[in-house]
Design a protein around this motif. Structure first.
Motif, mmCIF file in Angstrom:
data_model
loop_
_atom_site.group_PDB
_atom_site.id
_atom_site.type_symbol
_atom_site.label_atom_id
_atom_site.label_comp_id
_atom_site.label_asym_id
_atom_site.label_seq_id
_atom_site.Cartn_x
_atom_site.Cartn_y
_atom_site.Cartn_z
ATOM 1 N N LEU A 120 0.791 -1.222 0.000
ATOM 2 C CA LEU A 120 0.000 0.000 0.000
ATOM 3 C C LEU A 120 0.830 1.281 0.000
ATOM 4 O O LEU A 120 0.395 2.301 -0.558
ATOM 5 C CB LEU A 120 -0.928 0.005 1.223
ATOM 6 C CG LEU A 120 -1.986 -1.101 1.284
ATOM 7 C CD1 LEU A 120 -2.757 -1.012 2.586
ATOM 8 C CD2 LEU A 120 -2.933 -1.011 0.087
ATOM 9 N N LEU A 121 2.013 1.258 0.606
ATOM 10 C CA LEU A 121 2.725 2.514 0.870
ATOM 11 C C LEU A 121 3.831 2.854 -0.112
ATOM 12 O O LEU A 121 4.041 4.025 -0.436
ATOM 13 C CB LEU A 121 3.312 2.474 2.292
ATOM 14 C CG LEU A 121 2.310 2.484 3.442
ATOM 15 C CD1 LEU A 121 3.046 2.493 4.775
ATOM 16 C CD2 LEU A 121 1.392 3.697 3.345
ATOM 17 N N ILE A 122 4.586 1.861 -0.580
ATOM 18 C CA ILE A 122 5.786 2.166 -1.365
ATOM 19 C C ILE A 122 5.434 2.889 -2.664
ATOM 20 O O ILE A 122 6.044 3.907 -3.019
ATOM 21 C CB ILE A 122 6.592 0.886 -1.643
ATOM 22 C CG1 ILE A 122 7.223 0.378 -0.347
ATOM 23 C CG2 ILE A 122 7.673 1.154 -2.682
ATOM 24 C CD1 ILE A 122 8.044 -0.887 -0.501
ATOM 25 N N GLY A 123 4.458 2.383 -3.389
ATOM 26 C CA GLY A 123 4.080 3.010 -4.650
ATOM 27 C C GLY A 123 3.573 4.428 -4.454
ATOM 28 O O GLY A 123 3.886 5.334 -5.249
ATOM 29 N N ALA A 124 2.796 4.653 -3.393
ATOM 30 C CA ALA A 124 2.279 5.998 -3.120
ATOM 31 C C ALA A 124 3.421 6.958 -2.799
ATOM 32 O O ALA A 124 3.434 8.102 -3.282
ATOM 33 C CB ALA A 124 1.288 5.941 -1.958
ATOM 34 N N ALA A 125 4.384 6.499 -1.991
ATOM 35 C CA ALA A 125 5.534 7.354 -1.658
ATOM 36 C C ALA A 125 6.368 7.647 -2.897
ATOM 37 O O ALA A 125 6.884 8.761 -3.067
ATOM 38 C CB ALA A 125 6.389 6.671 -0.582
ATOM 39 N N MET A 126 6.483 6.671 -3.780
ATOM 40 C CA MET A 126 7.242 6.872 -5.004
ATOM 41 C C MET A 126 6.569 7.915 -5.898
ATOM 42 O O MET A 126 7.225 8.845 -6.396
ATOM 43 C CB MET A 126 7.373 5.545 -5.743
ATOM 44 C CG MET A 126 8.244 5.619 -6.987
ATOM 45 S SD MET A 126 8.379 4.002 -7.796
ATOM 46 C CE MET A 126 9.612 4.372 -9.045
ATOM 47 N N ASP A 127 5.277 7.788 -6.103
ATOM 48 C CA ASP A 127 4.562 8.742 -6.960
ATOM 49 C C ASP A 127 4.614 10.157 -6.396
ATOM 50 O O ASP A 127 4.784 11.131 -7.147
ATOM 51 C CB ASP A 127 3.109 8.304 -7.129
ATOM 52 C CG ASP A 127 2.926 7.338 -8.284
ATOM 53 O OD1 ASP A 127 3.868 7.170 -9.083
ATOM 54 O OD2 ASP A 127 1.835 6.738 -8.395
ATOM 55 N N LEU A 128 4.473 10.292 -5.082
ATOM 56 C CA LEU A 128 4.522 11.614 -4.468
ATOM 57 C C LEU A 128 5.888 12.258 -4.686
ATOM 58 O O LEU A 128 5.982 13.442 -5.039
ATOM 59 C CB LEU A 128 4.213 11.511 -2.972
ATOM 60 C CG LEU A 128 4.275 12.830 -2.186
ATOM 61 C CD1 LEU A 128 3.267 13.836 -2.729
ATOM 62 C CD2 LEU A 128 4.031 12.568 -0.695
ATOM 63 N N THR A 129 6.952 11.477 -4.502
ATOM 64 C CA THR A 129 8.304 11.998 -4.701
ATOM 65 C C THR A 129 8.534 12.396 -6.154
ATOM 66 O O THR A 129 9.143 13.432 -6.440
ATOM 67 C CB THR A 129 9.351 10.955 -4.276
ATOM 68 O OG1 THR A 129 9.090 10.541 -2.931
ATOM 69 C CG2 THR A 129 10.761 11.524 -4.350
ATOM 70 N N LEU A 130 8.032 11.598 -7.088
ATOM 71 C CA LEU A 130 8.189 11.914 -8.509
ATOM 72 C C LEU A 130 7.477 13.214 -8.876
ATOM 73 O O LEU A 130 7.941 13.972 -9.733
ATOM 74 C CB LEU A 130 7.658 10.765 -9.370
ATOM 75 C CG LEU A 130 8.494 9.485 -9.375
ATOM 76 C CD1 LEU A 130 7.764 8.372 -10.111
ATOM 77 C CD2 LEU A 130 9.867 9.727 -9.986
ATOM 78 N N ARG A 131 6.350 13.489 -8.216
ATOM 79 C CA ARG A 131 5.638 14.737 -8.485
ATOM 80 C C ARG A 131 6.385 15.945 -7.930
ATOM 81 O O ARG A 131 6.293 17.045 -8.486
ATOM 82 C CB ARG A 131 4.224 14.679 -7.895
ATOM 83 C CG ARG A 131 3.249 13.863 -8.734
ATOM 84 C CD ARG A 131 1.817 14.147 -8.354
ATOM 85 N NE ARG A 131 1.479 13.639 -7.026
ATOM 86 C CZ ARG A 131 0.986 12.431 -6.792
ATOM 87 N NH1 ARG A 131 0.784 11.585 -7.798
ATOM 88 N NH2 ARG A 131 0.699 12.055 -5.572
ATOM 89 N N LEU A 132 7.121 15.754 -6.853
ATOM 90 C CA LEU A 132 7.782 16.874 -6.180
ATOM 91 C C LEU A 132 9.211 17.118 -6.650
ATOM 92 O O LEU A 132 9.767 18.195 -6.420
ATOM 93 C CB LEU A 132 7.802 16.626 -4.664
ATOM 94 C CG LEU A 132 6.435 16.569 -3.969
ATOM 95 C CD1 LEU A 132 6.617 16.189 -2.498
ATOM 96 C CD2 LEU A 132 5.695 17.891 -4.100
ATOM 97 N N PHE A 133 9.819 16.118 -7.298
ATOM 98 C CA PHE A 133 11.246 16.210 -7.610
ATOM 99 C C PHE A 133 11.484 15.844 -9.065
ATOM 100 O O PHE A 133 11.153 14.737 -9.493
ATOM 101 C CB PHE A 133 12.035 15.266 -6.685
ATOM 102 C CG PHE A 133 13.524 15.345 -6.853
ATOM 103 C CD1 PHE A 133 14.233 16.459 -6.443
ATOM 104 C CD2 PHE A 133 14.228 14.284 -7.417
ATOM 105 C CE1 PHE A 133 15.607 16.535 -6.590
ATOM 106 C CE2 PHE A 133 15.598 14.341 -7.573
ATOM 107 C CZ PHE A 133 16.299 15.477 -7.164
ATOM 108 N N ASP A 134 12.057 16.771 -9.832
ATOM 109 C CA ASP A 134 12.282 16.552 -11.261
ATOM 110 C C ASP A 134 13.619 15.889 -11.571
ATOM 111 O O ASP A 134 13.799 15.331 -12.646
ATOM 112 C CB ASP A 134 12.206 17.885 -12.016
ATOM 113 C CG ASP A 134 10.778 18.411 -12.074
ATOM 114 O OD1 ASP A 134 9.843 17.593 -12.047
ATOM 115 O OD2 ASP A 134 10.618 19.639 -12.135
ATOM 116 N N GLY A 135 14.564 15.975 -10.677
ATOM 117 C CA GLY A 135 15.870 15.376 -10.929
ATOM 118 C C GLY A 135 16.861 16.393 -11.455
ATOM 119 O O GLY A 135 16.484 17.417 -12.033
ATOM 120 N N PRO A 136 18.146 16.118 -11.290
ATOM 121 C CA PRO A 136 19.190 17.078 -11.682
ATOM 122 C C PRO A 136 19.587 16.937 -13.144
ATOM 123 O O PRO A 136 19.253 15.962 -13.809
ATOM 124 C CB PRO A 136 20.355 16.677 -10.775
ATOM 125 C CG PRO A 136 20.192 15.184 -10.643
ATOM 126 C CD PRO A 136 18.702 14.928 -10.637
#
Length: 206
Positions: free
Chosen positions: A85-101
């Motif tokens: 339940l949690l890992i995928g949600a945490a991954m998607d949230l991080t991807l929305r907030l962080f574009d990468g260098p």
């Protein structure tokens, strides 16, 4: 009784923090653009071929793998369900907030940091002692049912998953190789320090 309650609280907090950090580490590795671990190559390939988010495929694949526990007679724990339940949600949230260098040095540093963070997260949620994740449980269940070595079963599963992921368009690269080589030794370093002591164990002194 008070000590048991405190221990349960610590284990629960460590489980949920570990799973959230695990999802963050997966997102950071994806943002490095240098390759993913085998399962995430599959998740990304499914996202590129069929739509939905990468995190959604992490959750869906975790649930599908969990169904394979039934013929293997594996019993899920709280950690198993929370993993789905949690890992995928945490991954998607991080991807929305962080574009990468941009630029190779920053991307390489991000990839290396993500692998180390993944190892810490693995030590946290395994060390909480609430049961394995769906993919680890599949590996141990097949080991118990077939008698084959854990190394052979894990290698077979991850090679198959990686191959399918690449065919679907997932990103494999230097990060995939670095993850495969580094994650085992790193988890071995962190896990003893992050395992919550049970009734028969004595906390490690720092």
């Amino acid at each position: 009784m008070l000590g048991d309650t405190h221990l349960l609280g610590r284990r629960s907090a460590q489980l949920f923090v570990g799973l959230a950090v695990y999802g963050v580490s997966m997102a950071l590795m994806l943002r490095s653009g240098l390759g993913l671990d085998p399962w995430d190559v599959l998740h990304q390939g499914l996202q590129r071929s069929l739509g939905l988010s990468v995190g959604a495929w992490v959750t869906l694949c975790g649930a599908l793998v969990l169904l394979l526990w039934i013929p293997l007679r594996q019993r899920p724990g709280l950690g198993t369900v929370a993993n789905v339940l949690l890992i995928g949600a945490a991954m998607d949230l991080t991807l929305r907030l962080f574009d990468g260098p941009q630029g190779w040095p920053a991307r390489i540093a991000l990839m290396a940091g993500a692998i180390v963070l993944n190892a810490v997260a693995t030590g946290l949620y395994i060390g909480a002692r609430f049961g394995p994740g769906p993919r680890d449980g599949l590996m141990t269940g097949l080991h118990r049912r077939t008698g084959r070595s854990l190394r052979l079963i894990r290698t077979g599963i991850e090679v198959a998953v990686l191959a399918v992921g690449i065919l679907l368009g997932g990103t494999a690269g230097v990060g995939t190789v670095a993850y495969a080589l580094a994650i085992g030794p790193l988890v071995q370093v962190f896990l003893p320090w992050l395992t919550v002591p049970g009734p028969a164990q004595t906390p490690r002194k720092g």
